[in-house]
Design a protein around this motif. Structure first.
Motif, short mmCIF file in Angstrom:
data_model
loop_
_atom_site.label_atom_id
_atom_site.label_comp_id
_atom_site.label_asym_id
_atom_site.label_seq_id
_atom_site.Cartn_x
_atom_site.Cartn_y
_atom_site.Cartn_z
N LEU A 165 0.83 -1.19 0.00
CA LEU A 165 0.00 0.00 0.00
C LEU A 165 0.87 1.25 0.00
O LEU A 165 1.81 1.37 0.79
N VAL A 166 0.54 2.18 -0.89
CA VAL A 166 1.20 3.47 -0.94
C VAL A 166 0.14 4.50 -0.56
O VAL A 166 -0.87 4.65 -1.27
N GLU A 167 0.35 5.17 0.54
CA GLU A 167 -0.65 6.13 1.01
C GLU A 167 -0.35 7.52 0.47
O GLU A 167 0.75 8.02 0.62
N GLY A 168 -1.33 8.10 -0.17
CA GLY A 168 -1.21 9.46 -0.66
C GLY A 168 -2.04 10.40 0.20
O GLY A 168 -2.70 9.99 1.15
N ALA A 169 -1.99 11.67 -0.12
CA ALA A 169 -2.73 12.67 0.65
C ALA A 169 -4.24 12.46 0.56
O ALA A 169 -4.96 12.65 1.53
N SER A 170 -4.71 12.05 -0.64
CA SER A 170 -6.16 11.96 -0.80
C SER A 170 -6.65 10.57 -1.20
O SER A 170 -7.85 10.34 -1.23
N ARG A 171 -5.75 9.66 -1.55
CA ARG A 171 -6.20 8.32 -1.93
C ARG A 171 -5.08 7.30 -1.74
O ARG A 171 -3.94 7.66 -1.51
#
Length: 87
Positions: free
Chosen positions: A38-44
């Motif tokens: 999982l790569v967590e971004g600011a909005s998704r």
């Protein structure tokens, strides 16, 4: 970090060989595991592939031993495209 391993099945109509395989593999259906993190971004969220493994032998083959062989997804895609051209 969160990870997942989706599994797909690929079909080869004729014998094929991938880099790192000792011998050509017969036509058939093969299970492929795709390890992803999982790569967590600011909005998704997004998933990044970190590895792929092919199960040998083919699904319909009865064998006393089975193995998972690491593969390069690009090599798999190229082999599937070649197989499709030959059919």
């Amino acid at each position: 970090m969160t990870s997942r391993t989706p599994q797909t099945v690929v079909h080869f109509s004729s014998d094929f060989r991938l880099p790192g395989f000792d011998a050509p593999q017969p036509a058939g259906d093969y299970r492929v595991d795709h390890d992803e993190e999982l790569v967590e971004g600011a909005s998704r969220f997004a998933w990044r592939r970190i590895g792929a493994f092919m199960h040998l032998p083919a699904i319909a083959t009865r064998a006393s031993t089975q193995q998972m062989v690491p593969i390069n997804p690009a090599d798999l895609e190229a082999a599937l495209a070649k197989d499709l051209e030959q059919s």
